[in-house]
Design a protein around this motif. Structure first.
Motif, PDB file in Angstrom:
ATOM      1  N   VAL A 148       0.844  -1.201   0.000  1.00 18.49           N
ATOM      2  CA  VAL A 148       0.000   0.000   0.000  1.00 18.49           C
ATOM      3  C   VAL A 148       0.881   1.255   0.000  1.00 18.49           C
ATOM      4  O   VAL A 148       0.559   2.238  -0.681  1.00 18.49           O
ATOM      5  N   ALA A 149       2.005   1.218   0.718  1.00 18.82           N
ATOM      6  CA  ALA A 149       2.915   2.366   0.734  1.00 18.82           C
ATOM      7  C   ALA A 149       3.472   2.638  -0.665  1.00 18.82           C
ATOM      8  O   ALA A 149       3.526   3.796  -1.112  1.00 18.82           O
ATOM      9  N   TYR A 150       3.893   1.581  -1.366  1.00 21.97           N
ATOM     10  CA  TYR A 150       4.408   1.761  -2.734  1.00 21.97           C
ATOM     11  C   TYR A 150       3.316   2.258  -3.677  1.00 21.97           C
ATOM     12  O   TYR A 150       3.566   3.111  -4.538  1.00 21.97           O
ATOM     13  N   LEU A 151       2.108   1.739  -3.525  1.00 24.47           N
ATOM     14  CA  LEU A 151       1.006   2.201  -4.377  1.00 24.47           C
ATOM     15  C   LEU A 151       0.670   3.670  -4.112  1.00 24.47           C
ATOM     16  O   LEU A 151       0.435   4.438  -5.050  1.00 24.47           O
ATOM     17  N   THR A 152       0.662   4.073  -2.837  1.00 27.34           N
ATOM     18  CA  THR A 152       0.383   5.477  -2.538  1.00 27.34           C
ATOM     19  C   THR A 152       1.497   6.383  -3.058  1.00 27.34           C
ATOM     20  O   THR A 152       1.228   7.485  -3.534  1.00 27.34           O
ATOM     21  N   LEU A 153       2.725   5.896  -3.009  1.00 30.05           N
ATOM     22  CA  LEU A 153       3.832   6.655  -3.600  1.00 30.05           C
ATOM     23  C   LEU A 153       3.626   6.800  -5.114  1.00 30.05           C
ATOM     24  O   LEU A 153       3.798   7.894  -5.666  1.00 30.05           O
ATOM     25  N   GLY A 154       3.221   5.713  -5.756  1.00 28.47           N
ATOM     26  CA  GLY A 154       2.944   5.765  -7.195  1.00 28.47           C
ATOM     27  C   GLY A 154       1.812   6.718  -7.535  1.00 28.47           C
ATOM     28  O   GLY A 154       1.898   7.490  -8.497  1.00 28.47           O
ATOM     29  N   ILE A 155       0.755   6.692  -6.732  1.00 31.99           N
ATOM     30  CA  ILE A 155      -0.362   7.614  -6.961  1.00 31.99           C
ATOM     31  C   ILE A 155       0.118   9.055  -6.807  1.00 31.99           C
ATOM     32  O   ILE A 155      -0.227   9.927  -7.613  1.00 31.99           O
ATOM     33  N   GLY A 156       0.934   9.306  -5.793  1.00 27.71           N
ATOM     34  CA  GLY A 156       1.480  10.645  -5.598  1.00 27.71           C
ATOM     35  C   GLY A 156       2.317  11.093  -6.782  1.00 27.71           C
ATOM     36  O   GLY A 156       2.191  12.228  -7.251  1.00 27.71           O
ATOM     37  N   LEU A 157       3.179  10.202  -7.268  1.00 23.68           N
ATOM     38  CA  LEU A 157       4.026  10.539  -8.415  1.00 23.68           C
ATOM     39  C   LEU A 157       3.198  10.823  -9.671  1.00 23.68           C
ATOM     40  O   LEU A 157       3.384  11.851 -10.332  1.00 23.68           O
ATOM     41  N   PHE A 158       2.286   9.908 -10.002  1.00 26.75           N
ATOM     42  CA  PHE A 158       1.500  10.081 -11.224  1.00 26.75           C
ATOM     43  C   PHE A 158       0.526  11.250 -11.115  1.00 26.75           C
ATOM     44  O   PHE A 158       0.281  11.942 -12.106  1.00 26.75           O
ATOM     45  N   SER A 159      -0.004  11.506  -9.914  1.00 24.77           N
ATOM     46  CA  SER A 159      -0.869  12.681  -9.724  1.00 24.77           C
ATOM     47  C   SER A 159      -0.068  13.961  -9.922  1.00 24.77           C
ATOM     48  O   SER A 159      -0.530  14.908 -10.560  1.00 24.77           O
ATOM     49  N   SER A 160       1.137  13.988  -9.363  1.00 26.21           N
ATOM     50  CA  SER A 160       1.992  15.158  -9.500  1.00 26.21           C
ATOM     51  C   SER A 160       2.375  15.382 -10.963  1.00 26.21           C
ATOM     52  O   SER A 160       2.293  16.510 -11.466  1.00 26.21           O
ATOM     53  N   TRP A 161       2.803  14.324 -11.630  1.00 22.03           N
ATOM     54  CA  TRP A 161       3.165  14.449 -13.041  1.00 22.03           C
ATOM     55  C   TRP A 161       1.974  14.879 -13.888  1.00 22.03           C
ATOM     56  O   TRP A 161       2.103  15.713 -14.778  1.00 22.03           O
ATOM     57  N   GLY A 162       0.810  14.311 -13.596  1.00 19.46           N
ATOM     58  CA  GLY A 162      -0.397  14.677 -14.339  1.00 19.46           C
ATOM     59  C   GLY A 162      -0.789  16.126 -14.115  1.00 19.46           C
ATOM     60  O   GLY A 162      -1.180  16.836 -15.057  1.00 19.46           O
ATOM     61  N   ALA A 163      -0.671  16.591 -12.872  1.00 20.68           N
ATOM     62  CA  ALA A 163      -0.996  17.986 -12.563  1.00 20.68           C
ATOM     63  C   ALA A 163      -0.016  18.929 -13.249  1.00 20.68           C
ATOM     64  O   ALA A 163      -0.417  19.961 -13.805  1.00 20.68           O
ATOM     65  N   LYS A 164       1.263  18.571 -13.251  1.00 18.95           N
ATOM     66  CA  LYS A 164       2.270  19.404 -13.923  1.00 18.95           C
ATOM     67  C   LYS A 164       2.062  19.399 -15.433  1.00 18.95           C
ATOM     68  O   LYS A 164       2.220  20.420 -16.100  1.00 18.95           O
ATOM     69  N   TYR A 165       1.700  18.253 -15.965  1.00 15.56           N
ATOM     70  CA  TYR A 165       1.445  18.149 -17.406  1.00 15.56           C
ATOM     71  C   TYR A 165       0.234  18.995 -17.778  1.00 15.56           C
ATOM     72  O   TYR A 165       0.238  19.689 -18.801  1.00 15.56           O
ATOM     73  N   SER A 166      -0.794  18.956 -16.952  1.00 14.67           N
ATOM     74  CA  SER A 166      -1.985  19.768 -17.181  1.00 14.67           C
ATOM     75  C   SER A 166      -1.632  21.256 -17.121  1.00 14.67           C
ATOM     76  O   SER A 166      -2.083  22.042 -17.967  1.00 14.67           O
ATOM     77  N   ALA A 167      -0.821  21.642 -16.148  1.00 19.90           N
ATOM     78  CA  ALA A 167      -0.396  23.044 -16.038  1.00 19.90           C
ATOM     79  C   ALA A 167       0.418  23.455 -17.262  1.00 19.90           C
ATOM     80  O   ALA A 167       0.274  24.576 -17.763  1.00 19.90           O
ATOM     81  N   TRP A 168       1.255  22.558 -17.748  1.00 17.15           N
ATOM     82  CA  TRP A 168       2.046  22.839 -18.953  1.00 17.15           C
ATOM     83  C   TRP A 168       1.134  23.034 -20.157  1.00 17.15           C
ATOM     84  O   TRP A 168       1.340  23.958 -20.944  1.00 17.15           O
ATOM     85  N   LEU A 169       0.119  22.175 -20.296  1.00 17.64           N
ATOM     86  CA  LEU A 169      -0.831  22.332 -21.398  1.00 17.64           C
ATOM     87  C   LEU A 169      -1.582  23.661 -21.290  1.00 17.64           C
ATOM     88  O   LEU A 169      -1.811  24.343 -22.300  1.00 17.64           O
ATOM     89  N   ILE A 170      -1.948  24.041 -20.082  1.00 14.32           N
ATOM     90  CA  ILE A 170      -2.620  25.325 -19.874  1.00 14.32           C
ATOM     91  C   ILE A 170      -1.707  26.472 -20.289  1.00 14.32           C
ATOM     92  O   ILE A 170      -2.148  27.443 -20.907  1.00 14.32           O
ATOM     93  N   SER A 171      -0.404  26.346 -19.985  1.00 11.23           N
ATOM     94  CA  SER A 171       0.548  27.398 -20.378  1.00 11.23           C
ATOM     95  C   SER A 171       0.686  27.500 -21.896  1.00 11.23           C
ATOM     96  O   SER A 171       1.078  28.539 -22.416  1.00 11.23           O
ATOM     97  N   LEU A 172       0.360  26.428 -22.609  1.00  4.92           N
ATOM     98  CA  LEU A 172       0.378  26.455 -24.080  1.00  4.92           C
ATOM     99  C   LEU A 172      -0.918  27.015 -24.659  1.00  4.92           C
ATOM    100  O   LEU A 172      -1.060  27.124 -25.876  1.00  4.92           O
ATOM    101  N   GLY A 173      -1.864  27.305 -23.775  1.00  4.77           N
ATOM    102  CA  GLY A 173      -3.130  27.869 -24.221  1.00  4.77           C
ATOM    103  C   GLY A 173      -4.245  26.849 -24.397  1.00  4.77           C
ATOM    104  O   GLY A 173      -5.309  27.180 -24.910  1.00  4.77           O
ATOM    105  N   VAL A 174      -4.018  25.626 -23.964  1.00  7.69           N
ATOM    106  CA  VAL A 174      -5.035  24.583 -24.066  1.00  7.69           C
ATOM    107  C   VAL A 174      -5.980  24.719 -22.881  1.00  7.69           C
ATOM    108  O   VAL A 174      -5.535  24.832 -21.728  1.00  7.69           O
ATOM    109  N   GLU A 175      -7.257  24.715 -23.152  1.00  7.54           N
ATOM    110  CA  GLU A 175      -8.251  24.799 -22.087  1.00  7.54           C
ATOM    111  C   GLU A 175      -8.377  23.433 -21.420  1.00  7.54           C
ATOM    112  O   GLU A 175      -8.640  22.433 -22.080  1.00  7.54           O
ATOM    113  N   MET A 176      -8.155  23.417 -20.107  1.00  9.95           N
ATOM    114  CA  MET A 176      -8.163  22.159 -19.354  1.00  9.95           C
ATOM    115  C   MET A 176      -9.109  22.251 -18.165  1.00  9.95           C
ATOM    116  O   MET A 176      -9.232  23.311 -17.555  1.00  9.95           O
ATOM    117  N   PRO A 177      -9.737  21.129 -17.804  1.00  8.63           N
ATOM    118  CA  PRO A 177     -10.495  21.104 -16.542  1.00  8.63           C
ATOM    119  C   PRO A 177      -9.526  21.213 -15.357  1.00  8.63           C
ATOM    120  O   PRO A 177      -8.333  20.970 -15.497  1.00  8.63           O
TER     121      PRO A 177
END
Length: 184
Positions: free
Chosen positions: A114-143
């Motif tokens: 469970v600790a490794y899975l929560t670490l993975g969720i944290g990593l992928f959530s962080s990467w996804g949030a950063k990727y979404s922010a990057w897309l927003i900086s390119l002018g893409v409308e994101m939820p």
């Protein structure tokens, strides 16, 4: 009149609750994956109602690859959440929790998993949030990332570290337990 709730009753309630959450998260992960495949293989028109009524049309029209990356982040975090609840169901259903002797290898393996899975969720959530922010900086409308189920990476990291500490405590408990058995 005093009502006593036993530990076994609480564990049974948690097992039922875990089943409900497990099925919900599996349904969500399956919805993300199936909708992404459907949109990529057929007509991209339904992207405005991708899943749970949030709109990924602008991402898809900007670049289908970015659309797939965002759905990948959303899907992988949902799958890992489902795996956590699968492990909870498995340990509760198989009755691997022995309250008389809580320090067992099965429990340590469970907590580490469970600790490794929560670490993975944290990593992928962080990467996804950063990727979404990057897309927003390119002018893409994101939820918002809360809508995409990618918020709270810091909480997942905190939970992961806490579970790693608990796993180490349980691991040390097993060592002490086996030393005590050898001295008798």
């Amino acid at each position: 009149m005093e009502i006593k709730i036993s530990t076994q009753q609480i564990l049974n309630f948690l097992l039922i609750l875990s089943y409900i959450i497990f099925f919900g998260v599996c349904f969500e992960a399956g919805g993300f994956i199936c909708n992404a495949i459907y949109i990529m293989m057929t007509d991209p028109i339904p992207t405005h109602k991708f899943w749970a009524e949030f709109d990924l049309t602008s991402v898809y029209h900007y670049d289908a690859g970015h659309f797939l990356v965002m759905t990948f982040f959303m899907s992988i975090t949902a799958i890992m959440k489902a795996l956590i609840f699968y492990l909870i169901i498995k340990i509760l259903h198989d009755k691997k929790l022995n309250m008389l002797q809580p320090f067992t290898k099965d429990v340590v393996r469970f907590v580490f998993s469970v600790a490794y899975l929560t670490l993975g969720i944290g990593l992928f959530s962080s990467w996804g949030a950063k990727y979404s922010a990057w897309l927003i900086s390119l002018g893409v409308e994101m939820p918002q990332i809360q809508v995409l189920r990618l918020a709270g990476a810091d909480v997942w990291f905190f939970m992961s570290i806490t579970l790693f500490v608990i796993a180490q405590i349980f691991k040390r408990g097993i060592e002490i337990q086996s030393e005590n058995e050898l001295t008798i």
